[in-house]
Scaffold this motif. Structure first.
Motif, PDB file in Angstrom:
ATOM      1  N   THR A  29     -45.931  85.639 117.494  1.00 31.81           N
ATOM      2  CA  THR A  29     -45.393  86.276 116.277  1.00 31.81           C
ATOM      3  C   THR A  29     -45.179  85.233 115.175  1.00 31.81           C
ATOM      4  O   THR A  29     -45.424  85.510 113.999  1.00 31.81           O
ATOM      5  N   GLN A  30     -44.766  84.024 115.571  1.00 32.02           N
ATOM      6  CA  GLN A  30     -44.583  82.982 114.546  1.00 32.02           C
ATOM      7  C   GLN A  30     -45.935  82.523 113.985  1.00 32.02           C
ATOM      8  O   GLN A  30     -46.042  82.189 112.808  1.00 32.02           O
ATOM      9  N   GLU A  33     -46.915  84.834 111.314  1.00 24.82           N
ATOM     10  CA  GLU A  33     -46.203  84.524 110.054  1.00 24.82           C
ATOM     11  C   GLU A  33     -46.913  83.387 109.323  1.00 24.82           C
ATOM     12  O   GLU A  33     -47.036  83.406 108.094  1.00 24.82           O
ATOM     13  N   GLU A  36     -50.035  84.751 107.769  1.00 25.13           N
ATOM     14  CA  GLU A  36     -49.706  85.607 106.627  1.00 25.13           C
ATOM     15  C   GLU A  36     -49.378  84.759 105.391  1.00 25.13           C
ATOM     16  O   GLU A  36     -49.793  85.074 104.274  1.00 25.13           O
ATOM     17  N   ALA A  37     -48.672  83.658 105.619  1.00 25.66           N
ATOM     18  CA  ALA A  37     -48.288  82.794 104.495  1.00 25.66           C
ATOM     19  C   ALA A  37     -49.467  81.962 103.983  1.00 25.66           C
ATOM     20  O   ALA A  37     -49.386  81.359 102.916  1.00 25.66           O
ATOM     21  N   SER A  39     -52.955  83.094 103.864  1.00 26.10           N
ATOM     22  CA  SER A  39     -54.088  84.012 104.051  1.00 26.10           C
ATOM     23  C   SER A  39     -55.359  83.498 103.344  1.00 26.10           C
ATOM     24  O   SER A  39     -56.454  83.953 103.641  1.00 26.10           O
ATOM     25  N   GLN A  59     -48.994  95.159 114.976  1.00 24.97           N
ATOM     26  CA  GLN A  59     -49.599  93.925 114.435  1.00 24.97           C
ATOM     27  C   GLN A  59     -51.030  94.194 113.972  1.00 24.97           C
ATOM     28  O   GLN A  59     -51.452  93.718 112.911  1.00 24.97           O
ATOM     29  N   LYS A  62     -51.162  96.004 110.708  1.00 26.17           N
ATOM     30  CA  LYS A  62     -50.788  95.155 109.582  1.00 26.17           C
ATOM     31  C   LYS A  62     -51.855  94.094 109.280  1.00 26.17           C
ATOM     32  O   LYS A  62     -52.223  93.890 108.128  1.00 26.17           O
ATOM     33  N   LYS A 279     -42.784  76.979 113.811  1.00 26.32           N
ATOM     34  CA  LYS A 279     -43.843  77.302 112.834  1.00 26.32           C
ATOM     35  C   LYS A 279     -44.533  76.029 112.340  1.00 26.32           C
ATOM     36  O   LYS A 279     -45.714  76.041 112.023  1.00 26.32           O
ATOM     37  N   GLN A 283     -48.462  75.565 112.657  1.00 29.68           N
ATOM     38  CA  GLN A 283     -49.247  75.440 111.431  1.00 29.68           C
ATOM     39  C   GLN A 283     -50.046  74.140 111.405  1.00 29.68           C
ATOM     40  O   GLN A 283     -51.185  74.105 110.939  1.00 29.68           O
ATOM     41  N   SER A 294     -45.612  74.384 102.890  1.00 31.21           N
ATOM     42  CA  SER A 294     -44.772  75.438 103.472  1.00 31.21           C
ATOM     43  C   SER A 294     -43.405  75.440 102.809  1.00 31.21           C
ATOM     44  O   SER A 294     -43.011  74.449 102.180  1.00 31.21           O
TER      45      SER A 294
END
Ligand code: NDP
Ligand code: MG
Length: 396
Positions: A29-30, A33, A36-37, A39, A59, A62, A279, A283, A294
């Motif tokens: 899930t992280q 995120e 998503e940040a 894309s 998920q 989305k 995260k 990342q 970030s």
């Protein structure tokens, strides 16, 4: 129009195409995120779960991946009914997990699933030439020798997601030609730091599931309470950074700000630090070699008057010693350690055994399972099965 479509395709190809195995978990899930940040940088191709169909469907709706896999075959119809109308392909079962990672557009596979189940899809992904962002440390614990050999053979990078190993990797950027003298893996010490064996006799599941610094899946949270997590990380570090056992040390650092340290041959030590937030290492692995901008919370020195360090208590937390022993023994020893631990944690989470009994079960299996000095893939599969059988007999 044709030119526009071609250009759009080439721009999309410049993006990094990602598969996330275990998208419904804490790391998964992280990771979503992070995607998503960013894309502009990432394209999501595949997500998978074992049984949490509700979250997997949400998920997929989305993030609109190309394909999803649900491990539990009984949930196939439910997931397919929800996603087929959206043009999303749905597959079920462990075979599907090992097959989807081979899909052509995927550049990188994030292994965010838990336990031994990660081994087979990771091997398939490496053989398909996909870069690996590795959260699933159990894969390297079980078969580090095989995995690192395959990665070299297929020219695949294994980029660590585990925060300690990410820290070491970050310290090594620009230093790849300089030999490592030693690494220090930092450990928070878990919720029972400072406690002795008699105080741990009646520990409950609820107490063990409360980690002081990190919110994670149930299995790794229990592993952190027993220090087995650090033991698994010692073995993971051996394979990721090609180290001898005597080059790896563990130091307890309760604030979890310094994520690990590398010492070079001139005596210089480099550490990577920051607030505990998975995260960032997720990342870093997905974006490597770039550092993507970030807005993660920044560390503030004023809030931490002291960063402290202490030695781990190997007598109370026997699992950490077991991991060093397994490393020393080599062969299939770490595979046995891992399987015994998975059964032990499962039994503890079902209230079938106490906190300290987890180590007893592991010691029993280490004693009883046949030793294989130079295991191949089939030997690992058999050692895992044999250990689970012996562990289950011990419990009954
Ligand atoms: P979680 O338990 O939160 O998530 C596990 C994920 O794997 C879920 O998506 C789950 O699906 C799926 N899954 C579970 N069992 C199977 C199976 N047999 N086959 C296929 N998929 C399965 O775990 P975490 O996110 O905490 O940990 C994932 C991995 O990352 C572990 O190896 C852990 O050691 C490592 N790691 C985790 C950290 C963290 O902060 N959480 C830190 C460093 C490493 P479902 O939801 O349907 O059950
Ligand atoms: Mg870790």
């Amino acid at each position: 129009m044709a030119t526009f479509a071609a250009r759009k395709k080439s721009v999309e190809k410049e993006k990094r195409h990602i598969a996330i195995l275990g998208s419904t978990g804490s790391i998964g899930t992280q990771a979503l995120e992070v995607l998503e940040a960013n894309s502009d940088f990432f394209e999501l191709e595949v997500i998978t779960a074992q049984s949490n169909s509700d979250l997997l469907i949400a998920q997929a709706k989305k993030f609109r991946p190309n394909t999803v896999v649900i491990g539990d075959e009984n949930k196939y119809s439910e997931v397919n009914d929800a996603l087929f109308p959206l043009g999303i392909k749905v597959f079920a079962g462990q075979d599907a997990l090992a097959q989807v990672v081979e899909m052509e557009p995927i550049d990188m596979v994030l292994t965010a699933l838990v336990g031994y189940a990660g081994l087979r899809p990771t091997i398939a992904a490496i053989k398909a030439g996909k870069q690996i962002a590795l959260a699933n440390k159990e894969t390297l614990v079980v078969a580090g020798d095989l995995i690192t050999r395959l990665a070299a053979e297929y020219g695949v990078n294994i980029l660590p997601v585990d925060s300690e190993h990410s820290a070491i990797f970050q310290c090594l950027v620009g230093e790849f030609h300089n030999p490592i003298e030693k690494i220090y893996l930092t450990a928070s010490g878990g919720p029972f730091r400072g406690k002795k064996r008699d105080e741990l006799l009646h520990i409950t599941k609820a107490q063990a599931l409360k980690h002081p610094n990190w919110v994670m899946g149930a299995k790794i949270t229990i592993d952190s309470a027993t220090l087995m997590n650090k033991g698994l990380e010692v073995i993971e570090a051996k394979w990721l950074f090609n180290l001898r056992q005597d080059q790896i040390d563990v130091i307890v650092h309760p604030q979890s700000i310094i994520h690990s340290i590398v010492q070079f041959e001139d005596g210089s030590m480099k550490a990577q630090m920051g607030l505990p937030d998975m995260k960032l290492p997720i990342q870093f692995a997905l974006g490597y070699p770039q550092r993507l901008k970030s807005d993660f919370e920044r560390f503030n020195f004023a809030n931490y008057a002291n960063l402290t360090f202490e030695k781990p208590d190997y007598n109370t937390f026997r699992n950490l010693q077991f991991a060093f022993d397994a490393l020393q023994k080599g062969g299939n020893a770490a595979c046995v350690l891992n399987a015994a631990n998975e059964i032990a944690v499962e039994a503890f989470l079902k209230d079938e055994i106490g906190f300290l009994a987890m180590s007893d079960l592991i010691a029993h299996c280490t004693d009883k399972v046949s030793f294989v000095a130079k295991p191949n893939y089939e030997d690992y599969v058999q050692s895992d099965e044999e250990t689970r059988r012996i562990a289950t007999q011990y419990l009954n």
